[in-house]
Design a protein around this motif. Structure first.
Motif, PDB file in Angstrom:
ATOM      1  N   ARG A  71     -43.965   9.236 -58.001  1.00 35.19           N
ATOM      2  CA  ARG A  71     -43.144  10.320 -57.454  1.00 35.19           C
ATOM      3  C   ARG A  71     -43.993  11.388 -56.794  1.00 35.19           C
ATOM      4  O   ARG A  71     -43.683  11.873 -55.718  1.00 35.19           O
ATOM      5  CB  ARG A  71     -42.358  10.976 -58.576  1.00 35.19           C
ATOM      6  CG  ARG A  71     -41.018  10.382 -58.765  1.00 35.19           C
ATOM      7  CD  ARG A  71     -40.125  11.476 -59.319  1.00 35.19           C
ATOM      8  NE  ARG A  71     -39.015  10.837 -59.998  1.00 35.19           N
ATOM      9  CZ  ARG A  71     -38.085  11.514 -60.654  1.00 35.19           C
ATOM     10  NH1 ARG A  71     -38.177  12.825 -60.754  1.00 35.19           N
ATOM     11  NH2 ARG A  71     -37.114  10.880 -61.216  1.00 35.19           N
ATOM     12  N   CYS A  72     -45.055  11.785 -57.484  1.00 33.27           N
ATOM     13  CA  CYS A  72     -45.936  12.830 -56.946  1.00 33.27           C
ATOM     14  C   CYS A  72     -46.805  12.296 -55.815  1.00 33.27           C
ATOM     15  O   CYS A  72     -47.284  13.049 -54.983  1.00 33.27           O
ATOM     16  CB  CYS A  72     -46.842  13.395 -58.030  1.00 33.27           C
ATOM     17  SG  CYS A  72     -45.986  14.288 -59.324  1.00 33.27           S
TER      18      CYS A  72
ATOM     19  N   CYS B 183     -44.086  16.248 -62.914  1.00 33.73           N
ATOM     20  CA  CYS B 183     -42.678  16.023 -62.548  1.00 33.73           C
ATOM     21  C   CYS B 183     -41.983  15.274 -63.700  1.00 33.73           C
ATOM     22  O   CYS B 183     -42.578  15.077 -64.748  1.00 33.73           O
ATOM     23  CB  CYS B 183     -42.596  15.236 -61.228  1.00 33.73           C
ATOM     24  SG  CYS B 183     -42.967  13.476 -61.388  1.00 33.73           S
TER      25      CYS B 183
ATOM     26  N   CYS C 131     -48.877   8.778 -60.226  1.00 27.39           N
ATOM     27  CA  CYS C 131     -47.453   9.021 -60.384  1.00 27.39           C
ATOM     28  C   CYS C 131     -46.770   8.667 -59.066  1.00 27.39           C
ATOM     29  O   CYS C 131     -46.996   9.335 -58.063  1.00 27.39           O
ATOM     30  CB  CYS C 131     -47.180  10.475 -60.748  1.00 27.39           C
ATOM     31  SG  CYS C 131     -45.417  10.843 -60.705  1.00 27.39           S
TER      32      CYS C 131
ATOM     33  N   CYS D 237     -45.341  12.161 -66.598  1.00 29.69           N
ATOM     34  CA  CYS D 237     -46.164  12.832 -65.592  1.00 29.69           C
ATOM     35  C   CYS D 237     -46.220  14.319 -65.944  1.00 29.69           C
ATOM     36  O   CYS D 237     -45.185  14.922 -66.222  1.00 29.69           O
ATOM     37  CB  CYS D 237     -45.570  12.637 -64.204  1.00 29.69           C
ATOM     38  SG  CYS D 237     -46.374  13.678 -62.968  1.00 29.69           S
TER      39      CYS D 237
HETATM   40 ZN    ZN Z   1     -45.269  13.136 -61.020  1.00 31.69          ZN
END
Ligand code: ZN
Length: 264
Positions: free
Chosen positions: A260-261, A241, A258, A238
């Motif tokens: 996480r994002c 991150c 992503c 990514c």
């Molecule tokens: Zn990310």
């Protein structure tokens, strides 16, 4: 597939090459590319002896005003492109419509997969209405308030909604992913899952992303490396991150995000 920024690139290319030259003749190399109701001879008659005066992009369409009246309409499908070259040179591969210009030049509309469309219209606004094409995603008259209002009652994933051309013209699969990535919104969330602030963020991000990409005519190598587009690969790092880009399917289309994002 050409989306708003790519099509803006085609418009700029056309503007800097083929305008204001007398049209000698037009060849339709494959009639299947013509919009229903438009014949090769009608296209030829509309263009012969006239010239292309100015162009207008709306969503994924380019409209070119013909000096003697009416507009040439072009949609680029999955693989459409414009090629301007010397009439003495070989015709480009997959040329479907070839416009021969004075001074020995030619403009070719090429389309390998034949999913684009070339046609004629007298009235661009009427054409857009007939084809159920909504406001251009970069139209300054499209405000956040109007955007919010148009989302009312919409169901399905946010990704599918922003790709709906009747709501918003110009955003396709790749830029929908980019916008949601930068707005940190999970592509599978429904409109009802999003609060006002998130909708505002999607809108604002869409404008920013499309504007910058359109300036570069959609050329991927010109886009910031912090964007998702240069990293559209399952398992890629990514750019924002330490997580990995994930590939999935949303609204029937390959989708990169992503986790996480863009938490759900
Ligand atoms: Zn990310």
């Amino acid at each position: 597939m050409p989306e708003l920024p790519d099509v803006e690139g085609f418009k700029q290319y056309l503007d800097s090459t083929a305008l204001r030259q007398k049209i000698r003749t037009t060849h339709v190399r494959d009639k299947r590319i013509l919009e229903e109701g438009v014949s090769a001879s009608a296209l030829g008659r509309a263009l012969k002896g006239s010239s292309l005066r100015e162009s207008r992009r709306h969503g994924k369409h380019v409209f070119v005003r013909i000096g003697s009246g009416g507009w040439l309409t072009m949609h680029f499908g999955m693989t459409g492109e414009l090629v301007y070259n010397d009439g003495d040179d070989e015709e480009p591969k997959y040329a479907r419509v070839v416009i021969e210009l004075s001074k020995g030049k030619r403009l070719s509309y090429t389309c390998r997969r034949m999913l684009g469309e070339v046609g004629l219209t007298d009235d661009v606004d009427a054409y857009l209405q007939e084809h159920d094409i909504g406001p251009d995603a970069l139209d300054s008259k499209l405000t956040l308030t109007k955007f919010r209002k148009s989302l009312e009652g919409r169901r399905g994933a946010i990704k599918g909604v922003v790709m709906d051309q009747s709501l918003l013209a110009g955003v396709g699969n790749v830029y929908a992913d980019e916008v949601l990535f930068q707005a940190r919104v999970h592509p599978q969330l429904k409109i009802d899952d999003l609060d006002d602030e998130e909708i505002g963020e999607v809108f604002k991000t869409m404008r920013r992303v499309l504007k910058l990409a359109a300036k570069h005519g959609g050329e991927v190598d010109q886009l910031p490396s912090s964007w998702l587009i240069p990293h559209r690969e399952d398992g890629a790092d990514c750019p924002k991150c330490t997580g990995k880009v994930k590939k999935t399917k949303v609204s029937g289309r390959s989708t990169y995000y992503c986790p996480r994002c863009q938490p759900k």
